[in-house]
Design a protein around this motif. Structure first.
Motif, PDB file in Angstrom:
ATOM      1  N   ARG A 153       0.814  -1.218   0.000  1.00 26.81           N
ATOM      2  CA  ARG A 153       0.000   0.000   0.000  1.00 26.81           C
ATOM      3  C   ARG A 153       0.844   1.264   0.000  1.00 26.81           C
ATOM      4  O   ARG A 153       0.380   2.331  -0.406  1.00 26.81           O
ATOM      5  N   GLU A 188       0.545  -3.849  -5.356  1.00 27.46           N
ATOM      6  CA  GLU A 188      -0.424  -3.024  -4.645  1.00 27.46           C
ATOM      7  C   GLU A 188      -1.879  -3.400  -4.911  1.00 27.46           C
ATOM      8  O   GLU A 188      -2.770  -2.850  -4.262  1.00 27.46           O
ATOM      9  N   THR A 200      -9.538  -3.888   0.306  1.00 26.62           N
ATOM     10  CA  THR A 200      -8.106  -3.915   0.021  1.00 26.62           C
ATOM     11  C   THR A 200      -7.358  -5.011   0.755  1.00 26.62           C
ATOM     12  O   THR A 200      -6.594  -5.771   0.144  1.00 26.62           O
ATOM     13  N   MET A 255      -6.816   3.997   2.795  1.00 25.96           N
ATOM     14  CA  MET A 255      -6.397   3.854   1.405  1.00 25.96           C
ATOM     15  C   MET A 255      -6.548   5.148   0.610  1.00 25.96           C
ATOM     16  O   MET A 255      -6.149   5.202  -0.551  1.00 25.96           O
ATOM     17  N   THR A 282      -2.224   3.923  -3.935  1.00 27.74           N
ATOM     18  CA  THR A 282      -2.298   2.985  -5.059  1.00 27.74           C
ATOM     19  C   THR A 282      -3.082   3.609  -6.221  1.00 27.74           C
ATOM     20  O   THR A 282      -3.742   4.642  -6.081  1.00 27.74           O
TER      21      THR A 282
END
Length: 722
Positions: free
Chosen positions: A141, A154, A212, A576, A580
């Motif tokens: 990540r 990722e 994720t 997140m 990415t």
């Protein structure tokens, strides 16, 4: 007539499948009863002795000592001679589950052969067993994480597909027995920082957890039938991951149906009271972990189990329950007691480091290297008159290895590969040129003028396991293996600036490492830039084949290369947002999935040929045209934007990919079948839902689509409504 034949065929297949499942079920039931019988014969001390990585032998039952800890991240690790395959981040760059499965199979075969010899020698030590703690399916990540090299990148879908392929290769295809036991790690939500992993508590949203951090593990369990899962060091929502009922029982066993054993990361149970301070003693820690769903400890806290029993923190029945999956794993391996029915009892030593395995390693290395820039200098003519090679990584096999590596009796360094490829009339010279980390002490450096004087100069720059990796291995890192920023050490960059100054020749930079590098200045100074990663023992041959045109570049970035670390979110923030390709809106230098080849593939006519339903897949197709003079292996990627894209779901997500061979100046049409569950959107509470509205499909050679176009990568799109 054809219809009747088809019916007979499908009935036959169904009968075979039922028979296969019945036989598997019968064998498994027999072995469960055998495992329970063995457990019932153990004394309390013997039971406790089987719950640690160094399980004691029990002579009266014909059970030999067994050390559970072994490594096989990219080859049998830390156990003498074995084939060293490319590091997992390199394998992520292949986007090739077929080669990854072949590697898993080769590792298990070599591991079995080595195990057979070790058993004859009564070697029951660490790294001599068949329970391999790989693959690592954590999500890369943040590009600063030193252990990101151990992962496939990722993206959760790419990671899950490749990790599952590795597990299937390693565990074999027998309905009951295992060639080797794979282990998915580190469960869950682990990706640095290394410095705080023994004390940190992470609290991602349920959306991020299920969108994720968990999907790859779920694929390993439900599709790969992985035999083992390793708990991580840190806490998740306040619970130690190696002693979390939420992770180990509720999600892993109840929701996903996992039947194998759970092992702690080494020392993670001790961390429960020393690092996280969740309990007041080791005895409390071992009781808490076992009751939460742990089966095996890598560490020393199990020595206090009798105290836990005396304090009534745990019962002997709890121990019996924890022991059952451990006994089943050894029965599946055919090693708990002598088992002539196991089909993996005989492998010759000749399979270790075999030519076949070396060929697999070379092919994987060739598929993994990514061409980031090429201003026409590549491929290099083999009959070039003068060539200069420089950089400490050119002659040092350590730059091929990565971490958790095995040892080979054959390494092809970059210099060896290059020298072996050019004509005997070519003048080739080599000087180290610069130190990897420290400044040259001598202010006279002849290699600068020699580099400028050659027709082509190849500089090997980048990182090694000294500067990035796990906390105890990266001895030249001030951050225990993580990287403060992505810039290369100044001695390397200063050398590149010097040889670039006033040059009239061509300059090729080959980068080593397992994580993104700040390549902005490098790409400005060099004519061609190659990301070689840690390609394993055949890295030199593979690089030379690519540089001189005997193979075509086909590797693609499995992780985004950002422009700068300054715009990245805080390293210890597990949200997140801004991370990415799925959530980054800027700061992208080279996008996920990007890579050049000798030729350019045009994408056109993306079409949704079949809409999905609640119970059936959707199908999409695209036309691919190769305008080059060489055949290409194009990594075709399918991305999806949902009706909530960029709001409550990713900007776009990878939902399918494949490598497609295209002849020179040829056009082919390729299809993708996408299961309906891949179209679902993860909600705030972690559940998934198929939304109504307009969806957008983007088929291209990188992500995101608009960024890919800026870099000259073609993209074709289609939309549909549900």
């Amino acid at each position: 007539m054809k219809t009747a034949i088809k019916k007979i065929f499908f009935i036959s297949v169904a009968l075979v499948s039922v028979t296969f499942t019945f036989a598997q079920s019968k064998k498994e039931k027999e072995m469960i009863q055998k495992a329970k019988s063995i457990i019932s014969q153990l004394t309390l001390d013997e039971k406790i002795s089987q719950l640690t990585q160094d399980a004691k032998g029990i002579d009266r039952l014909g059970i030999k000592p067994y050390y559970w800890l072994n490594e096989a991240l990219h080859g049998v690790g830390r156990d003498g001679r074995a084939t060293v395959f490319p590091q997992p981040i390199s394998l992520g760059a292949t986007f090739d589950p077929e080669i990854v499965q072949q590697i898993g199979d080769a590792i298990a075969t070599e591991g079995r052969a080595k195990f057979i010899v070790a058993q004859r020698q009564k070697n029951y030590s660490m790294y001599a067993g068949l329970t391999f703690w790989a693959p690592n399916v954590n999500i890369f990540r943040d590009p600063r994480w030193g252990r990101g090299m151990e992962t496939y990148g990722e993206d959760p879908f790419l990671t899950g597909v490749l990790g599952t392929a590795f597990v299937k290769g390693m565990q074999g295809n027998d309905p009951f027995y295992l060639k080797a036991a794979a282990c998915g790690k580190h469960f869950a939500v682990h990706s640095g920082p290394e410095r705080t992993r023994h004390t940190a508590n992470v609290e991602p949203t349920k959306h991020d957890l299920y969108e994720t951090y968990l999907p790859a593990f779920k694929m390993l369990v439900q599709q790969g039938k992985v035999e083992s899962i390793m708990g991580a060091y840190q806490r998740l929502y306040g619970e130690s991951c190696s002693g979390s009922k939420y992770l180990l029982t509720d999600i892993l066993r109840k929701d996903w149906g996992f039947k194998g054993h759970v092992v702690s990361d080494c020392g993670a149970v001790t961390d429960m009271y020393e690092g996280h301070k969740l309990v007041k003693s080791e005895a409390e820690a071992v009781a808490f972990a076992i009751k939460a769903g742990l089966n095996l400890e890598c560490g020393n806290s199990m020595r206090t189990m009798k105290d836990a029993l005396k304090q009534k923190l745990i019962t002997e029945k709890d121990l019996d329950k924890a022991l059952l999956p451990l006994m089943m794993t050894r029965l599946k391996l055919g090693i708990l007691q002598p088992d002539v029915a196991c089909p993996y009892n005989e492998f010759p030593e000749s399979v270790i480091g075999s030519i076949d395995n070396r060929n697999i390693a070379q092919r994987a290395a060739e598929e993994s290297m990514v061409l980031l820039k090429n201003d026409g200098v590549l491929p290099i003519a083999k009959d070039i008159r003068t060539l200069f090679v420089t950089g400490p990584g050119a002659t040092d096999a350590y730059y091929l290895m990565g971490n958790y590596f095995g040892l080979s009796d054959r390494y092809s360094t970059y210099l060896e590969g290059i020298v072996g490829k050019v004509s005997n009339g070519t003048s080739v010279n080599y000087k180290q040129g610069f130190m990897q980390v420290f400044k040259n002490l001598n202010d006279v450096n002849w290699s600068v003028s020699e580099s400028r004087g050659a027709e082509v100069s190849i500089i090997i720059m980048g990182n090694s396991g000294n500067t990035e990796g796990e906390e105890g291995d990266a001895i030249a890192s001030s951050e225990r293996g993580d990287r403060v920023d992505l810039r290369l050490p100044e001695p390397q960059m200063q050398y590149l600036r010097e040889v670039s100054k006033d040059r009239t020749n061509k300059l090729v930079v080959v980068l080593t490492g397992g994580s993104p590098i700040d390549v902005k200045e490098i790409t400005e100074l060099a004519d061609a830039v190659v990301m070689a990663w840690y390609p394993g023992q055949e890295g030199g041959v593979a690089l030379a084949n690519l540089l001189f045109g005997d193979a075509n570049f086909s590797g693609r970035l499995p992780v985004t290369f950002p422009e700068t670390t300054d715009k990245l979110p805080s390293f210890d923030d597990y949200s997140m947002k801004g991370r990415t390709y799925k959530y980054m809106t800027d700061n992208i230098l080279y996008p996920f999935g990007y890579g050049l080849s000798y030729g350019k593939v045009a994408y056109g006519n993306a079409t949704v040929t079949k809409l999905p339903t609640k119970h059936s897949s959707m199908t999409v197709s695209v036309d691919l045209s190769n305008d080059g003079n060489m055949p290409v292996d194009e990594v075709v990627q399918v991305y999806l934007s949902t009706p909530s894209a960029g709001v409550t779901s990713p900007i776009e997500s990878l939902v399918a990919f494949k490598r497609v061979k295209i002849a020179p100046h040829a056009t082919v049409t390729t299809d993708f079948e996408i299961p309906v569950e891949r179209l679902e959107t993860v909600q705030e509470d972690g559940t998934s839902k198929l939304l109504k509205g307009e969806y957008r499909v983007m088929i291209s050679g990188a992500a995101p689509c608009n960024r890919s176009k800026e870099l000259g990568v073609s993209c074709s799109t289609a939309t549909f409504k549900l």
